[in-house]
Design a protein around this motif. Structure first.
Motif, PDB file in Angstrom:
ATOM      1  N   ASP A   1       0.594   5.709  -0.020  1.00  0.00           N
ATOM      2  CA  ASP A   1      -0.329   6.850   0.005  1.00  0.00           C
ATOM      3  C   ASP A   1      -0.142   7.656  -1.272  1.00  0.00           C
ATOM      4  OD1 ASP A   1       1.914   8.489   0.301  1.00  0.00           O
ATOM      5  OD2 ASP A   1       1.662   8.694   2.467  1.00  0.00           O
TER       6      ASP A   1
ATOM      7  N   TYR B   1      -5.498   5.744  -1.197  1.00  0.00           N
ATOM      8  CA  TYR B   1      -4.304   4.908  -1.297  1.00  0.00           C
ATOM      9  C   TYR B   1      -4.241   4.223  -2.653  1.00  0.00           C
ATOM     10  CZ  TYR B   1      -4.201   5.300   3.814  1.00  0.00           C
ATOM     11  OH  TYR B   1      -4.173   5.775   5.091  1.00  0.00           O
TER      12      TYR B   1
ATOM     13  N   GLN C   1       3.104   2.500   2.990  1.00  0.00           N
ATOM     14  CA  GLN C   1       2.375   2.276   4.240  1.00  0.00           C
ATOM     15  C   GLN C   1       2.508   0.826   4.702  1.00  0.00           C
ATOM     16  OE1 GLN C   1       0.830   5.109   5.658  1.00  0.00           O
ATOM     17  NE2 GLN C   1       2.061   5.943   3.981  1.00  0.00           N
TER      18      GLN C   1
ATOM     19  N   ASP D   1       4.483   7.396  -0.435  1.00  0.00           N
ATOM     20  CA  ASP D   1       5.143   6.822   0.741  1.00  0.00           C
ATOM     21  C   ASP D   1       4.550   5.453   1.058  1.00  0.00           C
ATOM     22  OD1 ASP D   1       6.721   9.072   0.996  1.00  0.00           O
ATOM     23  OD2 ASP D   1       5.304  10.071   2.361  1.00  0.00           O
TER      24      ASP D   1
ATOM     25  N   TRP E   1       0.870  -1.182   0.000  1.00  0.00           N
ATOM     26  CA  TRP E   1       0.000   0.000   0.000  1.00  0.00           C
ATOM     27  C   TRP E   1       0.897   1.219   0.000  1.00  0.00           C
ATOM     28  CZ3 TRP E   1      -4.923   0.233   3.497  1.00  0.00           C
ATOM     29  CH2 TRP E   1      -5.782  -0.814   3.168  1.00  0.00           C
TER      30      TRP E   1
ATOM     31  N   GLN F   1       8.589   0.790   5.591  1.00  0.00           N
ATOM     32  CA  GLN F   1       7.457   1.687   5.827  1.00  0.00           C
ATOM     33  C   GLN F   1       7.931   3.132   5.953  1.00  0.00           C
ATOM     34  OE1 GLN F   1       5.197   0.311   9.167  1.00  0.00           O
ATOM     35  NE2 GLN F   1       4.495  -1.537   8.140  1.00  0.00           N
ATOM     36  N   GLY F   2       7.223   4.016   5.279  1.00  0.00           N
ATOM     37  CA  GLY F   2       7.554   5.437   5.331  1.00  0.00           C
ATOM     38  C   GLY F   2       8.515   5.869   4.239  1.00  0.00           C
TER      39      GLY F   2
END
Length: 373
Positions: A215, A302, A221, A219, A213, A240-241
């Motif tokens: 965003d 998303y 998720q 970025d 996933w 993540q991030g």
């Protein structure tokens, strides 16, 4: 709407007892209800929730027997029962409504059709269900059946009986029951979400396909273990991030930003080949399937990504091309004219000698019917 039946055999003394019971119900303090609601809200496991919920409900509603019927893939099924025959709740039975022997199917069907509450003080003696086979056989007294729902979602029906006294389900007890059912519906929703989340997590983690996933800023998720390996990251948590674009070449980043992601936002999905080109790692040819997810207001939220590593396929294609080139060199070296055709009489091979004899190169004739050349 409720059916409040009257027991014709009740004496004035009985009526006084019922009245006293009703008065006592009014004294059920807020703390008792709060504790019961809290006990229901603590459970996240569906099996334990249904067991705890049924025990609390019959204790606070004044019932002897209680049954919970829920909507499912098989229609309405009995999923929890507690009472004289089952002191400890039996849950997740999934017995179809037509096969249930411990309830009035007529009453449940009525509530399912009308979405109205049915409350009977003496079902056997008074009310519209006196001819129901279950009611007649058991000479059933107090009955309550009510829908269970939260917001706009209907979960099923609660069916209660008390065959010891008439008028067991007073207005005050029904108000308590409404509070408990409201909390129960919320807890069931949470339990269903928890169960689906666990199943999804298990499927995601064992999948050989990369799943993620991102965003709308790009970025990450979430990514599963397979996509983590493709990106060259040590763990999904570390990824993540980070920016989704970091794992592609400059040219592919531009293509993603300017064409692919706008197309996904516009059409809701995109499908095609991309090369993952993480720094210090071997490029990986893949097929990406991007899908747009929207929030509750319908706004883009998303992008999900399903990524398939096609390295083996690409290697096989390259090996096939090498073999074809090798075979073509053998055919071209032959001094005789050589023409290959398939079962549809289409030309599949045209060697160099055939080109000399006809003046036609292979690109002009391969794939055409032999009779047209």
């Amino acid at each position: 709407y409720s059916f409040l039946g009257r027991d014709p055999d009740r004496t004035e003394s009985d009526k006084g007892t019922i009245s006293s019971s009703s008065t006592a119900a009014k004294t059920l303090d807020f703390l008792t209800i709060a504790k019961a609601s809290q006990a229901i809200s603590r459970e996240i496991n569906l099996q334990r929730l249904l067991s705890s919920m049924m025990s609390i409900i019959i204790e606070n509603a004044g019932a002897i027997d209680g049954h919970l019927l829920l909507f499912g893939d098989q229609g309405i099924t009995l999923e929890a029962s507690i009472g004289e025959a089952n002191p400890r709740a039996k849950v997740l039975q999934s017995i179809p409504l037509d096969d249930c022997k411990e309830i009035s199917k007529t009453i449940v069907s009525y509530v399912a059709r009308t979405e109205e509450n049915v409350i009977l003080s003496n079902a056997y003696a008074d009310g519209p269900f006196t001819e129901d086979p279950h009611i007649k056989k058991n000479r059933t007294k107090s009955v309550l059946c009510t829908p269970v729902y939260h917001k706009n979602r209907k979960y099923g029906f609660l069916y209660l009986e008390n065959n010891l006294v008439s008028g067991a389900f007073t207005e005050e007890r029904f108000k308590v029951l409404e509070v408990l059912l409201s909390q129960a519906a919320i807890s069931m929703e949470n339990a269903y979400l928890y169960e689906r989340s666990n199943r999804f997590q298990q499927v995601v983690e064992v999948s050989s396909q990369g799943l993620g996933w991102i965003d709308l800023n790009g970025d990450i998720q979430f990514i599963n273990a397979a996509l983590c390996r493709m990106y060259g990251e040590r763990s999904p948590t570390q990824a993540q991030g980070k920016s989704f674009f970091n794992f592609y070449s400059n040219n592919t980043r531009e293509l993603l930003r300017n064409e692919i992601i706008p197309a996904t936002l516009n059409d809701g999905k995109w499908f095609g080949e991309l090369v993952i080109d993480a720094e210090d790692h071997t490029p990986i040819p893949t097929i990406h399937s991007l899908t747009l997810l929207r929030d509750e207001d319908g706004k883009p939220a998303y992008l999900t990504s399903v990524v398939t590593d096609i390295s083996d396929r690409k290697r096989s294609e390259e090996d096939l091309r090498k073999l074809q080139r090798h075979l073509q060199s053998i055919v071209d070296s032959m001094p005789s004219t050589l023409v290959g055709i398939n079962s549809s009489y289409e030309i599949t091979m045209w060697n160099r000698e055939a080109q000399k004899q006809t003046g036609l190169v292979s690109q002009e004739v391969v794939g055409r019917p032999l009779g047209h050349v």
